[in-house]
Design a protein around this motif. Structure first.
Motif, short mmCIF file in Angstrom:
data_model
loop_
_atom_site.label_atom_id
_atom_site.label_comp_id
_atom_site.label_asym_id
_atom_site.label_seq_id
_atom_site.Cartn_x
_atom_site.Cartn_y
_atom_site.Cartn_z
N ASN A 256 0.78 -1.12 -0.15
CA ASN A 256 0.53 0.27 -0.11
C ASN A 256 0.31 1.56 0.20
N HIS A 257 2.13 0.86 0.70
CA HIS A 257 2.91 2.24 -0.14
C HIS A 257 3.76 2.51 -0.96
N ALA A 258 4.11 1.33 -1.64
CA ALA A 258 5.48 1.18 -2.58
C ALA A 258 5.00 1.87 -4.11
N GLY A 259 4.03 2.63 -4.30
CA GLY A 259 3.33 3.10 -5.39
C GLY A 259 4.88 2.92 -7.20
N PRO A 260 6.01 3.19 -6.27
CA PRO A 260 6.88 4.10 -7.35
C PRO A 260 7.77 2.16 -7.87
N LEU A 261 7.81 0.97 -6.46
CA LEU A 261 7.85 0.04 -7.32
C LEU A 261 7.38 -0.70 -7.12
N ALA A 262 5.65 -0.77 -7.39
CA ALA A 262 4.92 -1.08 -8.28
C ALA A 262 4.85 -1.02 -9.53
N ALA A 263 5.05 0.59 -10.02
CA ALA A 263 4.66 0.93 -11.27
C ALA A 263 6.48 0.37 -12.05
N LEU A 264 7.11 -0.04 -11.57
CA LEU A 264 8.27 -1.03 -11.76
C LEU A 264 8.22 -1.74 -12.31
N GLY A 265 7.32 -2.61 -11.48
CA GLY A 265 7.05 -3.77 -11.61
C GLY A 265 6.43 -4.10 -13.02
N ARG A 266 5.42 -3.62 -13.09
CA ARG A 266 4.43 -3.41 -13.83
C ARG A 266 5.08 -3.56 -15.60
N ALA A 267 6.67 -2.77 -15.21
CA ALA A 267 7.49 -2.41 -16.55
C ALA A 267 8.24 -2.81 -17.02
N SER A 268 8.51 -4.07 -15.67
CA SER A 268 9.49 -5.45 -16.00
C SER A 268 9.95 -5.76 -16.60
N LEU A 269 9.14 -5.91 -18.07
CA LEU A 269 8.91 -6.85 -19.17
C LEU A 269 10.62 -6.15 -19.83
N VAL A 270 9.69 -4.52 -20.23
CA VAL A 270 10.02 -3.46 -20.84
C VAL A 270 11.86 -3.24 -20.18
N ILE A 271 11.69 -3.25 -19.31
CA ILE A 271 12.88 -3.19 -18.27
C ILE A 271 13.72 -4.06 -18.75
N MET A 272 12.97 -5.39 -18.47
CA MET A 272 14.32 -6.54 -18.48
C MET A 272 15.21 -6.41 -19.82
N TYR A 273 14.18 -5.72 -20.92
CA TYR A 273 15.13 -6.04 -22.34
C TYR A 273 15.33 -5.04 -22.34
N LEU A 274 15.77 -3.87 -22.49
CA LEU A 274 16.23 -3.04 -22.97
C LEU A 274 17.24 -2.20 -21.68
N HIS A 275 17.25 -2.51 -20.44
CA HIS A 275 18.18 -1.98 -19.25
C HIS A 275 20.01 -2.37 -19.46
N VAL A 276 19.96 -3.39 -20.30
CA VAL A 276 21.26 -4.09 -20.56
C VAL A 276 21.77 -3.20 -22.07
N ALA A 277 21.04 -2.63 -22.53
CA ALA A 277 21.56 -1.84 -23.85
C ALA A 277 22.05 -0.29 -23.07
N VAL A 278 20.66 0.09 -22.62
CA VAL A 278 21.55 1.26 -21.87
C VAL A 278 22.65 1.53 -20.98
N ILE A 279 23.01 0.09 -20.17
CA ILE A 279 24.13 0.14 -19.48
C ILE A 279 25.12 -0.09 -20.43
N HIS A 280 25.14 -0.45 -21.56
CA HIS A 280 26.36 -1.00 -22.51
C HIS A 280 26.64 0.32 -23.14
N TYR A 281 25.63 1.42 -23.84
CA TYR A 281 26.05 2.11 -24.55
C TYR A 281 26.61 3.54 -23.69
N LEU A 282 26.25 3.53 -22.45
CA LEU A 282 26.45 4.56 -21.67
C LEU A 282 27.15 4.62 -20.64
N THR A 283 28.01 2.91 -20.21
CA THR A 283 29.32 2.75 -19.35
C THR A 283 30.31 3.68 -19.81
N PRO A 284 30.81 3.90 -20.89
CA PRO A 284 31.67 4.40 -20.94
C PRO A 284 32.10 6.68 -20.24
#
Length: 316
Positions: A256-284
């Motif tokens: 009841n008090h973790a709305g931001p975490l729940a929002a991330l959870g609903r988007a978790s599949l897209v985050i799963m697919y895209l987050h490594v690319a963000v890290i890979h290209y921006l790491t330098p």
């Protein structure tokens, strides 16, 4: 776990989204910090958590219809995100003065189609969805035969699955479409299906906490499910289960008090697919805290943007 009756129904999906949110943050943290105790702590539980959640939500469905639905609903976004990232990599790496990851055509079609072990860099996470899909299809076949996961006949299937999981991990790391990890994923689905049928009491906190702590602290070897490295036999995977179950309990308490975490959870599949690319290209160019923030925020924004367009039928 206290997931019985109509009194639990109104917030059940909320806590599941919170648990997914915690899990996806752990996945991103483990890919930003690629070595050291923080990375090992995240790897100690983050992938088993998603398999356990899927098992908790499993119900027996007609085999043919469920299999077709899984193949379409999971592999369509898989192919769409994979093609998107391959096309993006062709441009981004050339702008940086480098060769794209896939630059030898048509030879590179083989690793792309094999997926799993053969996909590295920004594509490294693409093993997870096919592995989960195949494990769910197999688990649904078994559920249709034995609908109650505490039926003793499940042992006839689970013990060989465990042996196969460890034997394959010791034998090879080659994993087409991530299927090397499907036997252990199957076992975790079963554990997830059993857990809601167990009565929770606070006396479980200490033994679960001690086992989880052994995994999170590095006393037990950590996991790498992509290559079927399950650490110390039974103990490391047991620590992952213990940590995940405590996270589920925490998620139910704070839902009841973790709305931001729940929002991330609903988007978790897209985050799963895209987050490594963000890290890979921006790491330098960026420090790790900024990488963590952007690897969550940019895919989260993409999830909402896609959801407002006809592309949602392809990517979501």
């Amino acid at each position: 776990m206290e997931n019985r009756g109509h009194q639990q129904a109104p917030y059940r999906l909320d806590w599941v989204d919170v648990a997914r949110g915690i899990g996806i943050v752990a996945v991103v943290v483990g890919h930003v910090w690629t070595r050291g105790p923080l990375r090992d702590a995240m790897y100690a539980f983050h992938m088993p958590l998603f398999f356990l959640l899927s098992g908790m939500l499993s119900r027996a469905h007609p085999v043919g219809a469920f299999t077709r639905r899984q193949l379409i609903s999971q592999m369509r976004p898989y192919a769409a995100f994979l093609i998107l990232l391959i096309v993006a990599d062709q441009s981004i790496e050339r702008l940086k003065g480098h060769l794209p990851i896939f630059h030898s055509w048509p030879e590179d079609m083989a690793p792309i189609l094999l997926g799993g072990f053969w996909l590295r860099g920004p594509f490294t996470i693409f093993w997870f969805v096919p592995c989960l899909m195949v494990a769910r299809i197999l688990f649904n076949v078994a559920l249709n035969r034995w609908p109650h996961p505490l039926d003793r006949r499940w042992a006839v299937l689970l013990l060989p699955m465990l042996l196969i999981a460890y034997a394959l991990g010791w034998w090879t790391q080659a994993s087409p479409l991530g299927l090397l990890s499907a036997p252990m994923a199957f076992v975790l689905l079963w554990v997830g299906a059993v857990w809601p049928r167990m009565r929770w009491h606070n006396g479980l906190i200490l033994p679960l906490g001690l086992l989880a702590g052994a995994g999170l602290s590095g006393l037990l070897p950590t996991l790498n499910m992509k290559v079927a490295d399950y650490g110390a036999p039974l103990l490391s995977i047991g620590a992952a289960v213990a940590a995940s179950l405590l996270i589920f309990r925490l998620s139910a308490r704070i839902s009841n008090h973790a709305g931001p975490l729940a929002a991330l959870g609903r988007a978790s599949l897209v985050i799963m697919y895209l987050h490594v690319a963000v890290i890979h290209y921006l790491t330098p160019y960026l420090g790790k805290p900024w990488l963590l923030a952007l690897a969550l925020v940019l895919p989260f924004a993409a999830y909402h943007l896609i959801g407002r367009t006809p592309l949602r039928r392809v990517f979501l």
